[in-house]
Design an enzyme around this catalytic site. Structure first.
Site, PDB file in Angstrom:
ATOM      1  CG  HIS A 166     114.603 -32.900  -2.652  1.00 30.44           C
ATOM      2  ND1 HIS A 166     113.539 -32.077  -2.344  1.00 30.44           N
ATOM      3  CD2 HIS A 166     115.178 -32.368  -3.773  1.00 30.44           C
ATOM      4  CE1 HIS A 166     113.475 -31.096  -3.223  1.00 30.44           C
ATOM      5  NE2 HIS A 166     114.443 -31.252  -4.108  1.00 30.44           N
ATOM      6  CB  CYS A 193     114.682 -32.183  -7.428  1.00 32.43           C
ATOM      7  SG  CYS A 193     116.415 -31.648  -7.439  1.00 32.43           S
TER       8      CYS A 193
END
Length: 225
Positions: A166, A193
């Site tokens: 992301h 992430c």
């Protein structure tokens, strides 16, 4: 006292003096030699450490693609490279290589690098290593209240929404957090992430298909500039 005894005493005294001078000279030379050898060892160790630092890949010494935007000039909302993103229709076996050591993400076709991206993986070694595949979960925006952070263009690669590619994070209003954005390509800053620039992540969101292989490897080591 006769002359013979006097000569004997003189000779004995001279012998002791000469022996003392020889011992002192040998001892002094040996000490200097030992000190010189110790200094050489220290110099060799320093040189070895420097060579190891140069050889060990890191965000500071990674050999980037010639089209990469200089990290000093790189902006969190721009593309990492000056060239166009690859057309994945031409590369049906393309895959994603996440290198934690260098804080880089590579779009590859076999061993060939198609495109390179600045990234930021998990702080405290929280990004899982292994071979995964892009999952169906993806979206324009999410916000995690407990962390008080959100992000755009998320794409899941593990545990169906837990581990994502992301953008560099935003606050609740969707404004990018610049203090985190500046870590792209430099050091880990996520909770596990993989952070990417806005442009790079949008391209992944719009072009990378579900099922594409993702390989995550390496270990980040803090480097002195």
């Amino acid at each position: 006292m006769n002359r013979r005894k006097i000569y004997t005493i003189i000779l004995s005294t001279l012998s002791v003096l000469i022996l003392g001078i020889i011992v002192w000279h040998v001892s002094s030379t040996s000490t200097k030699k030992t000190q010189a050898e110790a200094q050489q060892q220290v110099i060799k160790k320093k040189q070895t450490k420097k060579k190891l630092r140069k050889r060990t890949p890191s965000p500071l010494n990674v050999k980037d693609d010639k089209h990469m935007v200089n990290l000093k000039d790189f902006k969190y909302n721009s593309a990492s490279e000056k060239k166009k993103y690859p057309d994945l229709y031409k590369y049906p076996k393309a895959w994603i290589d996440v290198d934690i050591t260098t804080q880089r993400v590579y779009i590859k076709d076999g061993k060939t690098n198609l495109y390179e991206m600045y990234s930021s993986t998990g702080k405290h070694d929280t990004t899982p290593r292994g071979t995964y595949h892009i999952q169906n979960e993806r979206g324009n925006f999410f916000y995690t209240a407990p962390l008080k952070l959100g992000a755009y263009y998320y794409v899941s690669f593990l545990n169906h929404g837990e581990y994502l590619f992301h953008t560099t994070p935003t606050d609740e209003q969707g404004t990018y957090v610049k203090s985190i954005a500046k870590t792209l390509g430099r050091e880990p800053s996520s909770h596990g992430c993989v952070h990417l620039s806005v442009s790079d992540c949008k391209w992944i969101y719009e072009n990378v298909p579900s099922g594409m292989k993702v390989v995550i490897h390496g270990k980040y080591q803090t480097q002195k500039a």
